[in-house]
Design an enzyme around this catalytic site. Sequence first.
Site, PDB file in Angstrom:
ATOM      1  N   TYR A 115     -12.437   9.253  -3.752  1.00 17.40           N
ATOM      2  CA  TYR A 115     -11.759   9.476  -2.637  1.00 17.40           C
ATOM      3  C   TYR A 115     -11.597  10.724  -2.143  1.00 17.40           C
ATOM      4  O   TYR A 115     -11.350  10.949  -0.832  1.00 17.40           O
ATOM      5  CB  TYR A 115     -10.037   9.004  -2.863  1.00 17.40           C
ATOM      6  CG  TYR A 115      -9.737   7.772  -3.605  1.00 17.40           C
ATOM      7  CD1 TYR A 115     -10.545   6.816  -3.452  1.00 17.40           C
ATOM      8  CD2 TYR A 115      -8.648   7.680  -3.996  1.00 17.40           C
ATOM      9  CE1 TYR A 115     -10.494   5.529  -4.187  1.00 17.40           C
ATOM     10  CE2 TYR A 115      -7.969   6.397  -4.562  1.00 17.40           C
ATOM     11  CZ  TYR A 115      -9.255   5.201  -4.663  1.00 17.40           C
ATOM     12  OH  TYR A 115      -8.674   4.165  -5.170  1.00 17.40           O
ATOM     13  N   LEU A 174      -0.485  -4.506  -1.090  1.00 18.33           N
ATOM     14  CA  LEU A 174       0.271  -5.110   0.263  1.00 18.33           C
ATOM     15  C   LEU A 174      -0.786  -5.890   0.802  1.00 18.33           C
ATOM     16  O   LEU A 174      -0.729  -6.083   2.337  1.00 18.33           O
ATOM     17  CB  LEU A 174       0.643  -3.864   1.121  1.00 18.33           C
ATOM     18  CG  LEU A 174       1.883  -3.203   0.156  1.00 18.33           C
ATOM     19  CD1 LEU A 174       2.094  -1.964   1.107  1.00 18.33           C
ATOM     20  CD2 LEU A 174       3.351  -4.150   0.236  1.00 18.33           C
ATOM     21  N   ILE A 186       0.559  -0.035  -6.566  1.00 18.00           N
ATOM     22  CA  ILE A 186       0.316   1.571  -6.211  1.00 18.00           C
ATOM     23  C   ILE A 186      -0.008   1.458  -4.540  1.00 18.00           C
ATOM     24  O   ILE A 186      -1.094   1.603  -4.094  1.00 18.00           O
ATOM     25  CB  ILE A 186      -0.741   2.293  -6.910  1.00 18.00           C
ATOM     26  CG1 ILE A 186      -1.906   1.300  -7.033  1.00 18.00           C
ATOM     27  CG2 ILE A 186      -0.508   2.729  -8.327  1.00 18.00           C
ATOM     28  CD1 ILE A 186      -3.228   1.804  -7.479  1.00 18.00           C
ATOM     29  N   ARG A 227       7.274   4.421   5.761  1.00 16.81           N
ATOM     30  CA  ARG A 227       6.788   3.199   5.039  1.00 16.81           C
ATOM     31  C   ARG A 227       7.054   3.642   3.575  1.00 16.81           C
ATOM     32  O   ARG A 227       7.079   2.779   2.675  1.00 16.81           O
ATOM     33  CB  ARG A 227       5.494   2.813   5.493  1.00 16.81           C
ATOM     34  CG  ARG A 227       5.691   1.909   6.442  1.00 16.81           C
ATOM     35  CD  ARG A 227       4.145   1.336   7.074  1.00 16.81           C
ATOM     36  NE  ARG A 227       4.178   0.302   7.816  1.00 16.81           N
ATOM     37  CZ  ARG A 227       3.263  -0.096   8.670  1.00 16.81           C
ATOM     38  NH1 ARG A 227       2.098   0.651   8.448  1.00 16.81           N
ATOM     39  NH2 ARG A 227       3.334  -0.871   9.490  1.00 16.81           N
ATOM     40  N   ASN A 287       8.672   1.379   0.809  1.00 14.63           N
ATOM     41  CA  ASN A 287       7.894   0.556   0.002  1.00 14.63           C
ATOM     42  C   ASN A 287       8.536   1.220  -1.434  1.00 14.63           C
ATOM     43  O   ASN A 287       8.609   0.391  -2.531  1.00 14.63           O
ATOM     44  CB  ASN A 287       6.647   1.135  -0.198  1.00 14.63           C
ATOM     45  CG  ASN A 287       5.847   0.620   0.951  1.00 14.63           C
ATOM     46  OD1 ASN A 287       6.444  -0.487   1.629  1.00 14.63           O
ATOM     47  ND2 ASN A 287       4.832   1.155   1.379  1.00 14.63           N
TER      48      ASN A 287
HETATM   49  N1  LIG Z   1      -9.578   0.718  -8.066  1.00 15.63           N
HETATM   50  C1  LIG Z   1      -9.964   0.574  -6.943  1.00 15.63           C
HETATM   51  O1  LIG Z   1     -11.345   0.098  -6.811  1.00 15.63           O
HETATM   52  C2  LIG Z   1      -9.081   0.528  -5.761  1.00 15.63           C
HETATM   53  C3  LIG Z   1      -9.536  -0.148  -4.417  1.00 15.63           C
HETATM   54  C4  LIG Z   1      -8.679  -0.315  -3.561  1.00 15.63           C
HETATM   55  C5  LIG Z   1      -7.524   0.736  -3.563  1.00 15.63           C
HETATM   56  N2  LIG Z   1      -7.051   1.369  -4.743  1.00 15.63           N
HETATM   57  C6  LIG Z   1      -5.943   1.963  -4.791  1.00 15.63           C
HETATM   58  O2  LIG Z   1      -4.753   1.351  -4.522  1.00 15.63           O
HETATM   59  C7  LIG Z   1      -3.983   2.028  -3.422  1.00 15.63           C
HETATM   60  C8  LIG Z   1      -3.440   0.760  -2.568  1.00 15.63           C
HETATM   61  O3  LIG Z   1      -4.502  -0.135  -2.115  1.00 15.63           O
HETATM   62  P1  LIG Z   1      -4.865  -0.072  -0.268  1.00 15.63           P
HETATM   63  O4  LIG Z   1      -4.730   1.517   0.030  1.00 15.63           O
HETATM   64  O5  LIG Z   1      -6.364  -0.727  -0.447  1.00 15.63           O
HETATM   65  O6  LIG Z   1      -3.909  -1.202   0.304  1.00 15.63           O
HETATM   66  P2  LIG Z   1      -2.332  -1.413   0.439  1.00 15.63           P
HETATM   67  O7  LIG Z   1      -1.533  -0.347  -0.194  1.00 15.63           O
HETATM   68  O8  LIG Z   1      -2.305  -2.743   0.024  1.00 15.63           O
HETATM   69  O9  LIG Z   1      -2.259  -1.475   1.885  1.00 15.63           O
HETATM   70  C9  LIG Z   1      -2.297   0.140   2.566  1.00 15.63           C
HETATM   71  C10 LIG Z   1      -2.239  -0.387   4.104  1.00 15.63           C
HETATM   72  O10 LIG Z   1      -0.933  -0.991   4.437  1.00 15.63           O
HETATM   73  C11 LIG Z   1      -0.096  -0.447   5.402  1.00 15.63           C
HETATM   74  N3  LIG Z   1       1.262  -0.366   4.878  1.00 15.63           N
HETATM   75  C12 LIG Z   1       1.831   0.465   3.707  1.00 15.63           C
HETATM   76  N4  LIG Z   1       2.873   0.159   3.573  1.00 15.63           N
HETATM   77  C13 LIG Z   1       3.311  -0.984   4.504  1.00 15.63           C
HETATM   78  C14 LIG Z   1       4.580  -1.593   4.659  1.00 15.63           C
HETATM   79  N5  LIG Z   1       5.654  -1.649   3.909  1.00 15.63           N
HETATM   80  N6  LIG Z   1       4.226  -2.694   5.815  1.00 15.63           N
HETATM   81  C15 LIG Z   1       3.363  -2.818   6.292  1.00 15.63           C
HETATM   82  N7  LIG Z   1       2.164  -2.279   6.130  1.00 15.63           N
HETATM   83  C16 LIG Z   1       2.121  -1.243   5.301  1.00 15.63           C
HETATM   84  C17 LIG Z   1      -0.815   0.947   5.405  1.00 15.63           C
HETATM   85  O11 LIG Z   1      -0.877   1.451   6.922  1.00 15.63           O
HETATM   86  P3  LIG Z   1      -0.143   2.874   7.349  1.00 15.63           P
HETATM   87  O12 LIG Z   1      -0.733   3.868   6.611  1.00 15.63           O
HETATM   88  O13 LIG Z   1      -0.483   2.832   8.689  1.00 15.63           O
HETATM   89  O14 LIG Z   1       1.310   2.734   6.890  1.00 15.63           O
HETATM   90  C18 LIG Z   1      -2.238   0.775   5.082  1.00 15.63           C
HETATM   91  O15 LIG Z   1      -2.982   0.405   6.044  1.00 15.63           O
HETATM   92  C19 LIG Z   1      -5.262   2.711  -3.041  1.00 15.63           C
HETATM   93  O16 LIG Z   1      -4.366   3.679  -2.089  1.00 15.63           O
HETATM   94  C20 LIG Z   1      -6.004   3.374  -3.789  1.00 15.63           C
HETATM   95  O17 LIG Z   1      -5.064   4.296  -4.600  1.00 15.63           O
HETATM   96  C21 LIG Z   1      -7.853   1.318  -6.009  1.00 15.63           C
END
Ligand SMILES: NC(=O)c1ccc[n+]([C@@H]2O[C@H](COP(=O)([O-])OP(=O)(O)OC[C@H]3O[C@@H](n4cnc5c(N)ncnc54)[C@H](OP(=O)(O)O)[C@@H]3O)[C@@H](O)[C@H]2O)c1
Length: 282
Positions: A50, A192, A230, A238, A242
């Site tokens: 990252y 999410l 996470i 947000r 959350n």
């Molecule tokens: N191990 C792996 O391979 C892997 C892969 C992917 C992710 N991850 C980890 O998992 C974490 C979370 O996954 P992710 O970042 O892919 O997706 P996520 O948390 O499912 O979604 C993040 C997105 O949702 C929006 N959001 C956040 N809170 C919200 C709410 N209450 N209502 C509506 N929209 C909301 C955010 O936009 P805004 O920023 O505009 O609020 C962002 O665009 C990552 O940050 C990372 O640490 C790990």
Amino acid sequence: MTDQPALTVDGNRIPLLGFGTWMLEPDDARRMVAEALRIGYRHIDTAWIYRNEAAVGDGIRDAIEAGHVARDDLWLTTKIWVDHFHRDDLLKQGEESAASLGFTPDLLLLHWPKTSPSFAETLGALNEAQARGLTRSIGLSNFPSAEFREAQSLSKARLVTNQVEYHPYLKLTKLLQAAKELGSAITAWSPLAQGKIVADPTLNEIGRAHGKTPGQITLRWLIQQNVIAIPRTAKESRAAENFDIFDFQLSGEEMDRIHALARPDGRLGDWIDPAFQWDNEW
Ligand SMILES: NC(=O)c1ccc[n+]([C@@H]2O[C@H](COP(=O)([O-])OP(=O)(O)OC[C@H]3O[C@@H](n4cnc5c(N)ncnc54)[C@H](OP(=O)(O)O)[C@@H]3O)[C@@H](O)[C@H]2O)c1
């Protein structure tokens, strides 16, 4: 540690709600990590790939200096990138990640499974990293069930979690069962569904019944399964939204309605080494 729900895995107390930092540029990562800790999050997730480990460390130090958290009350995870799976490379990255963060992580994960080098070499090196004090515990990310079991059979230390994609549009029966049998935990990435849950009629309807948003309903559904979640956001409001999921409960019927949203094409992640396949749940 605050009294928010946590899971104890192999003696490690891991807060069920964490804060994700994928895609957060360094300035945003520092600001949002500090803000998350001010709000009350006690679990932060990052990764070498990252490119924000230093900023995450700065955000944690900001929160400590502001008196919002103590280091020992916080669970910090980072991940070994797939280019560093040979023994020497893994140990080198372990040292680099700890130096960038400015903290020994609580958990070091293998980011994705790889066929080469062998699981035995990489798991051996991961155990060595723990024995050398480069992390407090070790685990996996993106390992399908068979590989999860194989990795544990090759690891002296318990693999405390397997961090995988999980949200209402995916079924995860097999991995949840494997984690249970192995004494490990599942951590949900993209909990999410990368924001897709906001428009979901079922999640909105259940949300209205509880005075909660679709995001809050989704995160509650995950932690009620004892799955670690996470979510990531670049917005302070947000992050607070959350986190506000500890004052209500979903009924068994509501949990089942959300499980029923799973669909065969629900996966968002687009990469796994073609040598591996996700569990077939359909
Ligand atoms: N191990 C792996 O391979 C892997 C892969 C992917 C992710 N991850 C980890 O998992 C974490 C979370 O996954 P992710 O970042 O892919 O997706 P996520 O948390 O499912 O979604 C993040 C997105 O949702 C929006 N959001 C956040 N809170 C919200 C709410 N209450 N209502 C509506 N929209 C909301 C955010 O936009 P805004 O920023 O505009 O609020 C962002 O665009 C990552 O940050 C990372 O640490 C790990």
